[in-house]
Write a protein that holds these residues in place. Structure first.
Motif, PDB file in Angstrom:
ATOM      1  N   ASP A  15      42.751  43.920  53.888  1.00  0.00           N
ATOM      2  CA  ASP A  15      43.996  44.163  54.615  1.00  0.00           C
ATOM      3  C   ASP A  15      45.100  44.278  53.576  1.00  0.00           C
ATOM      4  O   ASP A  15      45.201  43.433  52.687  1.00  0.00           O
ATOM      5  CB  ASP A  15      44.293  43.006  55.576  1.00  0.00           C
ATOM      6  N   TRP A  16      45.947  45.285  53.692  1.00  0.00           N
ATOM      7  CA  TRP A  16      46.964  45.499  52.672  1.00  0.00           C
ATOM      8  C   TRP A  16      47.982  44.373  52.621  1.00  0.00           C
ATOM      9  O   TRP A  16      48.606  44.133  51.587  1.00  0.00           O
ATOM     10  CB  TRP A  16      47.608  46.862  52.796  1.00  0.00           C
ATOM     11  N   ARG A  17      48.134  43.626  53.728  1.00  0.00           N
ATOM     12  CA  ARG A  17      49.034  42.460  53.707  1.00  0.00           C
ATOM     13  C   ARG A  17      48.473  41.380  52.796  1.00  0.00           C
ATOM     14  O   ARG A  17      49.202  40.745  52.043  1.00  0.00           O
ATOM     15  CB  ARG A  17      49.241  41.916  55.129  1.00  0.00           C
ATOM     16  N   TRP A  18      47.156  41.174  52.857  1.00  0.00           N
ATOM     17  CA  TRP A  18      46.522  40.197  51.966  1.00  0.00           C
ATOM     18  C   TRP A  18      46.622  40.648  50.515  1.00  0.00           C
ATOM     19  O   TRP A  18      46.817  39.829  49.605  1.00  0.00           O
ATOM     20  CB  TRP A  18      45.061  39.970  52.349  1.00  0.00           C
ATOM     21  N   ALA A  40      56.252  43.948  58.123  1.00  0.00           N
ATOM     22  CA  ALA A  40      57.120  44.553  59.141  1.00  0.00           C
ATOM     23  C   ALA A  40      56.405  45.662  59.915  1.00  0.00           C
ATOM     24  O   ALA A  40      56.606  45.815  61.119  1.00  0.00           O
ATOM     25  CB  ALA A  40      58.386  45.106  58.496  1.00  0.00           C
ATOM     26  N   LYS A  41      55.598  46.455  59.219  1.00  0.00           N
ATOM     27  CA  LYS A  41      54.890  47.579  59.852  1.00  0.00           C
ATOM     28  C   LYS A  41      53.450  47.602  59.367  1.00  0.00           C
ATOM     29  O   LYS A  41      53.077  48.447  58.541  1.00  0.00           O
ATOM     30  CB  LYS A  41      55.591  48.888  59.515  1.00  0.00           C
ATOM     31  N   PRO A  42      52.615  46.683  59.862  1.00  0.00           N
ATOM     32  CA  PRO A  42      51.234  46.611  59.370  1.00  0.00           C
ATOM     33  C   PRO A  42      50.429  47.897  59.584  1.00  0.00           C
ATOM     34  O   PRO A  42      49.493  48.166  58.842  1.00  0.00           O
ATOM     35  CB  PRO A  42      50.621  45.461  60.155  1.00  0.00           C
ATOM     36  N   ASP A  43      50.814  48.701  60.565  1.00  0.00           N
ATOM     37  CA  ASP A  43      50.077  49.933  60.841  1.00  0.00           C
ATOM     38  C   ASP A  43      50.731  51.156  60.195  1.00  0.00           C
ATOM     39  O   ASP A  43      50.394  52.291  60.513  1.00  0.00           O
ATOM     40  CB  ASP A  43      49.933  50.140  62.349  1.00  0.00           C
ATOM     41  N   SER A  44      51.642  50.926  59.243  1.00  0.00           N
ATOM     42  CA  SER A  44      52.340  52.014  58.566  1.00  0.00           C
ATOM     43  C   SER A  44      51.352  52.931  57.853  1.00  0.00           C
ATOM     44  O   SER A  44      50.323  52.485  57.337  1.00  0.00           O
ATOM     45  CB  SER A  44      53.327  51.436  57.547  1.00  0.00           C
ATOM     46  N   SER A  45      51.705  54.207  57.778  1.00  0.00           N
ATOM     47  CA  SER A  45      50.854  55.164  57.065  1.00  0.00           C
ATOM     48  C   SER A  45      50.833  54.868  55.565  1.00  0.00           C
ATOM     49  O   SER A  45      49.955  55.351  54.847  1.00  0.00           O
ATOM     50  CB  SER A  45      51.337  56.589  57.314  1.00  0.00           C
ATOM     51  N   LEU A  46      51.773  54.067  55.098  1.00  0.00           N
ATOM     52  CA  LEU A  46      51.794  53.690  53.680  1.00  0.00           C
ATOM     53  C   LEU A  46      50.588  52.835  53.295  1.00  0.00           C
ATOM     54  O   LEU A  46      50.223  52.786  52.127  1.00  0.00           O
ATOM     55  CB  LEU A  46      53.079  52.924  53.342  1.00  0.00           C
ATOM     56  N   SER A  75      58.693  43.536  37.216  1.00  0.00           N
ATOM     57  CA  SER A  75      58.514  44.738  38.022  1.00  0.00           C
ATOM     58  C   SER A  75      57.377  44.557  39.021  1.00  0.00           C
ATOM     59  O   SER A  75      57.469  44.993  40.178  1.00  0.00           O
ATOM     60  CB  SER A  75      58.228  45.941  37.113  1.00  0.00           C
ATOM     61  N   THR A  76      56.307  43.908  38.583  1.00  0.00           N
ATOM     62  CA  THR A  76      55.159  43.649  39.457  1.00  0.00           C
ATOM     63  C   THR A  76      55.571  42.796  40.645  1.00  0.00           C
ATOM     64  O   THR A  76      55.215  43.094  41.788  1.00  0.00           O
ATOM     65  CB  THR A  76      54.031  42.953  38.650  1.00  0.00           C
ATOM     66  N   LEU A  77      56.322  41.734  40.382  1.00  0.00           N
ATOM     67  CA  LEU A  77      56.783  40.874  41.475  1.00  0.00           C
ATOM     68  C   LEU A  77      57.657  41.655  42.446  1.00  0.00           C
ATOM     69  O   LEU A  77      57.518  41.517  43.664  1.00  0.00           O
ATOM     70  CB  LEU A  77      57.544  39.662  40.924  1.00  0.00           C
ATOM     71  N   ALA A  78      58.555  42.487  41.905  1.00  0.00           N
ATOM     72  CA  ALA A  78      59.420  43.288  42.778  1.00  0.00           C
ATOM     73  C   ALA A  78      58.582  44.212  43.662  1.00  0.00           C
ATOM     74  O   ALA A  78      58.842  44.351  44.868  1.00  0.00           O
ATOM     75  CB  ALA A  78      60.399  44.103  41.928  1.00  0.00           C
ATOM     76  N   TYR A  79      57.560  44.830  43.077  1.00  0.00           N
ATOM     77  CA  TYR A  79      56.688  45.716  43.850  1.00  0.00           C
ATOM     78  C   TYR A  79      56.038  44.953  45.001  1.00  0.00           C
ATOM     79  O   TYR A  79      56.047  45.421  46.145  1.00  0.00           O
ATOM     80  CB  TYR A  79      55.605  46.333  42.958  1.00  0.00           C
ATOM     81  N   PHE A  80      55.462  43.789  44.709  1.00  0.00           N
ATOM     82  CA  PHE A  80      54.741  43.060  45.750  1.00  0.00           C
ATOM     83  C   PHE A  80      55.676  42.473  46.804  1.00  0.00           C
ATOM     84  O   PHE A  80      55.273  42.333  47.962  1.00  0.00           O
ATOM     85  CB  PHE A  80      53.814  42.011  45.148  1.00  0.00           C
ATOM     86  N   VAL A  81      56.906  42.180  46.438  1.00  0.00           N
ATOM     87  CA  VAL A  81      57.890  41.749  47.442  1.00  0.00           C
ATOM     88  C   VAL A  81      58.182  42.920  48.384  1.00  0.00           C
ATOM     89  O   VAL A  81      58.170  42.768  49.612  1.00  0.00           O
ATOM     90  CB  VAL A  81      59.183  41.228  46.777  1.00  0.00           C
ATOM     91  N   VAL A  82      58.429  44.106  47.814  1.00  0.00           N
ATOM     92  CA  VAL A  82      58.758  45.284  48.627  1.00  0.00           C
ATOM     93  C   VAL A  82      57.565  45.696  49.492  1.00  0.00           C
ATOM     94  O   VAL A  82      57.697  45.850  50.715  1.00  0.00           O
ATOM     95  CB  VAL A  82      59.210  46.464  47.731  1.00  0.00           C
ATOM     96  N   ILE A  83      56.399  45.853  48.882  1.00  0.00           N
ATOM     97  CA  ILE A  83      55.227  46.321  49.639  1.00  0.00           C
ATOM     98  C   ILE A  83      54.790  45.248  50.644  1.00  0.00           C
ATOM     99  O   ILE A  83      54.330  45.560  51.742  1.00  0.00           O
ATOM    100  CB  ILE A  83      54.073  46.770  48.709  1.00  0.00           C
ATOM    101  N   GLY A  84      54.980  43.981  50.272  1.00  0.00           N
ATOM    102  CA  GLY A  84      54.656  42.884  51.191  1.00  0.00           C
ATOM    103  C   GLY A  84      55.557  42.903  52.409  1.00  0.00           C
ATOM    104  O   GLY A  84      55.089  42.723  53.541  1.00  0.00           O
ATOM    105  N   ALA A  85      56.850  43.127  52.195  1.00  0.00           N
ATOM    106  CA  ALA A  85      57.797  43.181  53.318  1.00  0.00           C
ATOM    107  C   ALA A  85      57.456  44.341  54.250  1.00  0.00           C
ATOM    108  O   ALA A  85      57.455  44.185  55.476  1.00  0.00           O
ATOM    109  CB  ALA A  85      59.222  43.320  52.786  1.00  0.00           C
ATOM    110  N   VAL A  86      57.134  45.494  53.674  1.00  0.00           N
ATOM    111  CA  VAL A  86      56.765  46.654  54.498  1.00  0.00           C
ATOM    112  C   VAL A  86      55.468  46.384  55.249  1.00  0.00           C
ATOM    113  O   VAL A  86      55.349  46.683  56.445  1.00  0.00           O
ATOM    114  CB  VAL A  86      56.632  47.935  53.623  1.00  0.00           C
ATOM    115  N   SER A  87      54.493  45.773  54.578  1.00  0.00           N
ATOM    116  CA  SER A  87      53.195  45.539  55.217  1.00  0.00           C
ATOM    117  C   SER A  87      53.288  44.534  56.357  1.00  0.00           C
ATOM    118  O   SER A  87      52.552  44.640  57.338  1.00  0.00           O
ATOM    119  CB  SER A  87      52.159  45.076  54.186  1.00  0.00           C
TER     120      SER A  87
END
Length: 195
Positions: free
Chosen positions: A21-24, A69-75, A55-67
Motif C-alpha cells: 500500500d503506498w501509504r505504508w 488524503a486521497k488513498p485512491d489517487s492516480s498518483l 529532501s527525502t523527508l520532505a518527499y515522504f511528508v508530501v507523498i504521505g499527506a497525499v496518500s
C-alpha cells in the motif's frame, strides 16, 4: 561510494512497503529517514551533509499527506516516476544553489584542508551531476515505460543503469582526480630556499 548508500535506505523501504500500500510505503520511508537523520545528528553530522536526507523527508511528508488524503489517487501508480523526479530535482537544485548534495557526504570522508579547494568542489559538482543524470534517466525511462506498458525488464534495466552508472562514476572519478593531483605534485621541482 558506500557512503551514499544509506541515503537511499528510506527509498528502498518505501519501495518494498509500497507494494502492499503506498501509504505504508510513505510511512516506512518517513520513519526510516527520520531515524537515520536523528542518528546522523547525534553523531554530529551537520545539516550541510544531510541535503539528500532532508529532501527525502520532505518527499515522504508530501507523498504521505497525499496518500492519506486521497488513498485512491492516480498518483499511487506513479510513485516510482515521482520519486525519481524528486531525487533528480534534489540533485539539480543543489547544483543551482551551488551546494551539490554530494559535498556534505564527501566532507565526511575527506580531511578538512581539502574542503576549500576548487578541485574538491568541482569533483562534487560532477558527481552530483552524474547522480542527477541517473535519476533523470530513470524518471524519464519509467514514465515512457509506464505510458507504453513496457515489460518489467525495461524498468528494471532503467533502475540498474541509472543507479550503477553514477555509483561507478562516484568511485572512479575522484580516485583519478586524486591520482592526477598527486602526479602533478610529485612532478613539480622542489622549491629552493632563497639565501
Amino acid at each position: 561510494m558506500l557512503a551514499y548508500l544509506p541515503g537511499f535506505a528510506p527509498w528502498i523501504v518505501a519501495g518494498v512497503l509500497s507494494s502492499f500500500d503506498w501509504r505504508w510505503g510513505a510511512l516506512g520511508g518517513l520513519v526510516t529517514g527520520l531515524l537515520m537523520m536523528l542518528n546522523d545528528r547525534r553523531r554530529g553530522v551537520g545539516f550541510d551533509a544531510l541535503v539528500l536526507e532532508i529532501s527525502t523527508l520532505a518527499y515522504f511528508v508530501v507523498i504521505g499527506a497525499v496518500s492519506v488524503a486521497k488513498p485512491d489517487s492516480s498518483l499511487s501508480g506513479q510513485t516510482d516516476v515521482i520519486s525519481f523526479v524528486w531525487l533528480g530535482g534534489t540533485a539539480w537544485g543543489s547544483l543551482l544553489l551551488r551546494s551539490p548534495f554530494t559535498l556534505g557526504i564527501a566532507k565526511r570522508q575527506t580531511p578538512r584542508e581539502y574542503w576549500d579547494m576548487p578541485e574538491f568542489v568541482q569533483v562534487n559538482n560532477l558527481i552530483t551531476s552524474a547522480w542527477g543524470a541517473g535519476f533523470t534517466f530513470i524518471a524519464v525511462s519509467l514514465a515512457v515505460s509506464n505510458a507504453v506498458d513496457a515489460p518489467a525488464w525495461v524498468s528494471i534495466t532503467a533502475h540498474v543503469v541509472g543507479l550503477v552508472a553514477p555509483a561507478v562514476f562516484t568511485k572512479v572519478y575522484p580516485a583519478r582526480v586524486q591520482a592526477r593531483f598527486m602526479a602533478l605534485a610529485q612532478a613539480r621541482p622542489p622549491v629552493r630556499a632563497v639565501q
